[in-house]
Design an enzyme around this catalytic site. Sequence first.
Site, PDB file in Angstrom:
ATOM      1  N   LYS A   1       0.832  -1.213   0.000  1.00  0.00           N
ATOM      2  CA  LYS A   1       0.000   0.000   0.000  1.00  0.00           C
ATOM      3  C   LYS A   1       0.863   1.259   0.000  1.00  0.00           C
ATOM      4  O   LYS A   1       0.602   2.194  -0.743  1.00  0.00           O
ATOM      5  CB  LYS A   1      -0.926   0.029   1.232  1.00  0.00           C
TER       6      LYS A   1
ATOM      7  N   ARG B   1      -8.834   1.147   9.903  1.00  0.00           N
ATOM      8  CA  ARG B   1      -8.502  -0.224  10.261  1.00  0.00           C
ATOM      9  C   ARG B   1      -9.576  -0.871  11.115  1.00  0.00           C
ATOM     10  O   ARG B   1      -9.456  -2.066  11.430  1.00  0.00           O
ATOM     11  CB  ARG B   1      -7.189  -0.246  11.054  1.00  0.00           C
TER      12      ARG B   1
ATOM     13  N   ARG C   1      11.992  -7.434   4.318  1.00  0.00           N
ATOM     14  CA  ARG C   1      11.991  -6.009   4.686  1.00  0.00           C
ATOM     15  C   ARG C   1      12.633  -5.820   6.064  1.00  0.00           C
ATOM     16  O   ARG C   1      13.343  -4.841   6.298  1.00  0.00           O
ATOM     17  CB  ARG C   1      10.550  -5.472   4.682  1.00  0.00           C
TER      18      ARG C   1
ATOM     19  N   ARG D   1      12.841  -2.442  10.557  1.00  0.00           N
ATOM     20  CA  ARG D   1      11.695  -1.838  11.248  1.00  0.00           C
ATOM     21  C   ARG D   1      11.241  -2.788  12.340  1.00  0.00           C
ATOM     22  O   ARG D   1      10.869  -3.919  12.054  1.00  0.00           O
ATOM     23  CB  ARG D   1      10.574  -1.630  10.218  1.00  0.00           C
TER      24      ARG D   1
ATOM     25  N   ARG E   1       0.361  -8.367  13.761  1.00  0.00           N
ATOM     26  CA  ARG E   1      -0.249  -7.348  12.899  1.00  0.00           C
ATOM     27  C   ARG E   1      -1.189  -8.000  11.876  1.00  0.00           C
ATOM     28  O   ARG E   1      -2.250  -7.471  11.574  1.00  0.00           O
ATOM     29  CB  ARG E   1       0.852  -6.538  12.184  1.00  0.00           C
TER      30      ARG E   1
HETATM   31  P1  AMP Z   1       1.450   0.612   9.361  1.00  0.00           P
HETATM   32  O1  AMP Z   1       2.715   1.288   8.961  1.00  0.00           O
HETATM   33  O2  AMP Z   1       0.227   1.161   8.659  1.00  0.00           O
HETATM   34  O3  AMP Z   1       1.519  -0.896   9.254  1.00  0.00           O
HETATM   35  O4  AMP Z   1       1.207   0.949  10.906  1.00  0.00           O
HETATM   36  C1  AMP Z   1       2.159   0.613  11.896  1.00  0.00           C
HETATM   37  C2  AMP Z   1       1.473   0.505  13.252  1.00  0.00           C
HETATM   38  O5  AMP Z   1       0.872   1.759  13.609  1.00  0.00           O
HETATM   39  C3  AMP Z   1       0.336  -0.481  13.317  1.00  0.00           C
HETATM   40  O6  AMP Z   1       0.787  -1.810  13.562  1.00  0.00           O
HETATM   41  C4  AMP Z   1      -0.480   0.059  14.504  1.00  0.00           C
HETATM   42  O7  AMP Z   1       0.143  -0.206  15.731  1.00  0.00           O
HETATM   43  C5  AMP Z   1      -0.374   1.558  14.256  1.00  0.00           C
HETATM   44  N1  AMP Z   1      -1.435   2.063  13.357  1.00  0.00           N
HETATM   45  C6  AMP Z   1      -1.266   2.611  12.125  1.00  0.00           C
HETATM   46  N2  AMP Z   1      -2.438   2.965  11.583  1.00  0.00           N
HETATM   47  C7  AMP Z   1      -3.397   2.614  12.500  1.00  0.00           C
HETATM   48  C8  AMP Z   1      -4.813   2.693  12.526  1.00  0.00           C
HETATM   49  N3  AMP Z   1      -5.510   3.197  11.493  1.00  0.00           N
HETATM   50  N4  AMP Z   1      -5.445   2.234  13.628  1.00  0.00           N
HETATM   51  C9  AMP Z   1      -4.782   1.734  14.684  1.00  0.00           C
HETATM   52  N5  AMP Z   1      -3.441   1.612  14.715  1.00  0.00           N
HETATM   53  C10 AMP Z   1      -2.736   2.042  13.633  1.00  0.00           C
END
Ligand code: AMP
Length: 190
Positions: free
Chosen positions: A13, A88, A127, A133, A144
């Site tokens: 994404k 989410r 990654r 990360r 996740r």
């Molecule tokens: P991402 O980079 O989108 O995978 O987000 C990394 C982490 O940030 C996720 O595993 C959550 O802990 C938090 N996070 C990001 N976006 C959201 C969201 N919309 N709702 C809740 N937690 C989020």
Amino acid sequence: MNIILFGPPAAGKGTQAKRLFAERGMAHLATGDMLRAAREAGTPLGNEVAGIMDRGELVSDDIVIRLIEERLPQAEASGGAIFDGFPRTQPQATALDQALERRGTSIDAVIRLVVDETALIERIAKRFDEEGREDDNPVTFTRRLERYNADTAPLLPFYQQQGKLREIDGMRTPDEVASAISSILDGVHA
Ligand code: AMP
């Protein structure tokens, strides 16, 4: 035009959203990036969410909804937004619809990148090796993925009922995925 890029973590994404930003100038609203920036800056918000993110759990709806709402004026000025990693949960999806409606706009399309989980786990292991990360480590990544399946995937029928859901094969090359997304967006414009 407002679109949601939908799919599990590591589906590609972010890569696609960055291309759309470069090619179409749409605002890229990624809650994960915003939260990581808050952590790096050491803000109170960043400190509050750090542990939750490292465990691969979701931060509270209130926090991410506020972050998104703050960016909507900027998105509007750019002619629209690509939502990446948001919404989410159902409360996030409802809040997004309401916030857009207050601004006289709405989601035009939800583009789901369909990927298989085994391939994702391989992609993320790579990654993790390359970028380090912390939340990409295998234990956290599995969590996740679980959160995605339990909390986020149930939004798919919600968008399908609204006639907004489009699905594309996320296992193809980034160029092929980009071109599939472009065709969908051109259809939205038409
Ligand atoms: P991402 O980079 O989108 O995978 O987000 C990394 C982490 O940030 C996720 O595993 C959550 O802990 C938090 N996070 C990001 N976006 C959201 C969201 N919309 N709702 C809740 N937690 C989020």
